[in-house]
Scaffold this motif. Structure first.
Motif, PDB file in Angstrom:
ATOM      1  N   VAL A  65      -4.615   1.579   1.834  1.00  0.00           N
ATOM      2  CA  VAL A  65      -3.993   0.325   1.394  1.00  0.00           C
ATOM      3  C   VAL A  65      -3.287   0.463   0.040  1.00  0.00           C
ATOM      4  CG1 VAL A  65      -5.607  -1.111   2.662  1.00  0.00           C
ATOM      5  CG2 VAL A  65      -6.162  -0.404   0.337  1.00  0.00           C
ATOM      6  N   THR A  66      -3.384   1.596  -0.637  1.00  0.00           N
ATOM      7  CA  THR A  66      -2.645   1.770  -1.888  1.00  0.00           C
ATOM      8  C   THR A  66      -1.167   1.993  -1.594  1.00  0.00           C
ATOM      9  OG1 THR A  66      -3.203   4.109  -1.817  1.00  0.00           O
ATOM     10  CG2 THR A  66      -4.614   2.671  -3.137  1.00  0.00           C
ATOM     11  N   GLU A  67      -0.373   1.996  -2.668  1.00  0.00           N
ATOM     12  CA  GLU A  67       1.079   2.074  -2.493  1.00  0.00           C
ATOM     13  C   GLU A  67       1.475   3.379  -1.822  1.00  0.00           C
ATOM     14  OE1 GLU A  67       4.338   0.481  -5.307  1.00  0.00           O
ATOM     15  OE2 GLU A  67       4.075   2.572  -5.827  1.00  0.00           O
ATOM     16  N   GLN A  68       2.296   3.271  -0.826  1.00  0.00           N
ATOM     17  CA  GLN A  68       2.783   4.419  -0.082  1.00  0.00           C
ATOM     18  C   GLN A  68       4.305   4.450  -0.152  1.00  0.00           C
ATOM     19  OE1 GLN A  68       0.728   4.969   3.787  1.00  0.00           O
ATOM     20  NE2 GLN A  68      -0.379   3.107   3.269  1.00  0.00           N
ATOM     21  N   GLN A  69       4.840   5.632   0.070  1.00  0.00           N
ATOM     22  CA  GLN A  69       6.281   5.833  -0.061  1.00  0.00           C
ATOM     23  C   GLN A  69       6.853   6.350   1.237  1.00  0.00           C
ATOM     24  OE1 GLN A  69       7.391   8.316  -3.310  1.00  0.00           O
ATOM     25  NE2 GLN A  69       9.573   8.136  -2.954  1.00  0.00           N
ATOM     26  N   GLN A  70       7.960   5.719   1.647  1.00  0.00           N
ATOM     27  CA  GLN A  70       8.680   6.137   2.856  1.00  0.00           C
ATOM     28  C   GLN A  70      10.068   6.584   2.416  1.00  0.00           C
ATOM     29  OE1 GLN A  70       7.364   5.784   6.060  1.00  0.00           O
ATOM     30  NE2 GLN A  70       9.137   6.534   7.156  1.00  0.00           N
ATOM     31  N   ASN A  71      10.329   7.883   2.508  1.00  0.00           N
ATOM     32  CA  ASN A  71      11.635   8.429   2.111  1.00  0.00           C
ATOM     33  C   ASN A  71      12.609   8.321   3.269  1.00  0.00           C
ATOM     34  OD1 ASN A  71      10.678   9.204  -0.436  1.00  0.00           O
ATOM     35  ND2 ASN A  71       9.797  11.075   0.437  1.00  0.00           N
ATOM     36  N   ILE A  72      13.802   7.871   2.958  1.00  0.00           N
ATOM     37  CA  ILE A  72      14.819   7.650   3.990  1.00  0.00           C
ATOM     38  C   ILE A  72      16.123   8.230   3.485  1.00  0.00           C
ATOM     39  CG2 ILE A  72      16.067   5.925   5.346  1.00  0.00           C
ATOM     40  CD1 ILE A  72      13.674   4.084   4.946  1.00  0.00           C
TER      41      ILE A  72
END
Length: 367
Positions: free
Chosen positions: A130-137
């Motif tokens: 549930v902590t901040e996650q990053q989605q690279n696009i």
């Protein structure tokens, strides 16, 4: 015949017949007889159940040399109990949340960080971070489906690389509302970025309005994911890089240099205009000050002349003849001051020669 009874027995090549022990074939035994039951004999009687159980126990003893007794059952039971306890206990880390499922249906409560117990296999648990996650696009860093190439509002192609920072706010919705939340988030983010970039010129994406574009994209993604019930919150959509495609990079750099030259020329022209405008404003201020000084001087002179006229008029009112004579003499003095010829009446008794010219030159040289 070759299978003739050498032992004196009768019947067939295997020594058949219902004879005794010496009636065997060439392999030492006769053909099998049809089974009439276990130990019951072949006379058609039903099998003995106790005999079957006893023979089964004997075979199991042969498989397990120690045999089965009460201690073995206890050991097996303990092993199964330990295995069940291990499967029923789970741990939730501080950055995770757990969702328990009973018969495949998620329960309402969410497991917070710590040690938890559930009834396995009736209940299972799903853990989600549930902590901040990053989605690279963009930039070809993902699965290859998104290269980040987008069409801007001024019909230019730009390669945008950006990230989506998000946190999971509803673990149950995140796990079970969408089939693949990360893929859905990536597709929604790409669509939102294309929509915003398509409404703006390429220059806004390259350097001018990246923050505003990021804010608009974040709002669109959040609205769409809320409509899907994904259970995530979009924190930020930073644009990491925006550049033209490699195929047109050289031409784009040329355009950029031309635009920079244009900006430099405009800046130089503005500086020159400001310099000239400052000079003109300074000259205008000087002229205004000179005009004001001239005005003051003329006004003062006029006032002085008027005051002089008034004073002369006052004196004239008191003694008109004297004043008139005085004015006449002063006027003649002014008229004859620069004259080189002087006419003297002979009746005045004045010495006929006076060095008036020399006196005048001296006066002129002294002045």
């Amino acid at each position: 015949m070759p299978w003739s009874n050498q032992n004196g027995g009768g019947g067939g090549p295997w020594g058949g017949g219902g004879g005794g022990g010496n009636n065997q074939g060439p392999w030492g035994q006769g053909p099998n007889r049809p089974r009439g039951g276990g130990g019951g004999g072949g006379n058609g009687t039903p099998p003995d159940l106790e005999d079957l159980i006893r023979r089964g126990q004997d075979r199991l003893k042969n498989v397990m040399p120690g045999g089965i007794n009460g201690g073995a059952f206890i050991v097996i039971g303990l092993v199964l109990a330990v295995f069940w306890v291990v499967q029923s206990i789970y741990t939730v880390q501080p950055d995770e949340r757990g969702v328990e499922l009973r018969f495949g249906k998620p329960k309402d409560e969410v497991s917070m960080p710590g040690l938890h117990f559930h009834i396995w296999p009736i209940e299972t648990v799903e853990i989600v971070k549930v902590t901040e996650q990053q989605q690279n696009i963009g930039g070809g860093r993902g699965s290859g489906a998104s290269e980040g190439l987008m069409l801007s509002g001024d019909q230019n192609i730009v390669n945008v690389q950006f990230s989506v920072l998000y946190t999971v706010t509803d673990p149950a919705a995140y796990l079970f509302q969408l089939d693949n939340p990360t893929d859905t988030l990536q597709q929604v983010a790409e669509s939102a970025m294309r929509e915003v970039v398509g409404r703006r010129p390429a220059q806004d994406v390259f350097r001018d309005n990246r923050e505003q574009i990021s804010s608009e994209v974040r709002d669109i993604i959040q609205g769409t994911m809320d409509a899907y019930g994904a259970g995530i919150a979009i924190n930020a959509v930073p644009i990491e890089d925006a550049a033209p495609p490699r195929e047109v990079a050289d031409a784009f750099e040329e355009v950029q240099r031309a635009e920079q030259d244009e900006d430099r020329f405009v800046e130089e022209a503005n500086q020159y205009a400001n310099q000239r405008l400052g000079q003109a404003r300074g000259q205008a201020a000087q002229i205004r000050e000179e005009a004001a000084a001239y005005k003051d001087r003329v006004v003062k002179e006029a006032e002085g002349e008027a005051q002089r006229f008034i004073s002369i008029y006052d004196e004239y009112s008191k003694a008109p003849d004297v004043t008139r004579q005085r004015l006449y003499l002063e006027t003649m003095e002014q008229v004859l001051r620069n004259s080189r010829k002087v006419i003297i009446d002979g009746d005045q008794g004045v010495v006929p020669y006076l060095p008036l010219n020399e006196i005048n030159r001296q006066n002129t040289g002294s002045n």
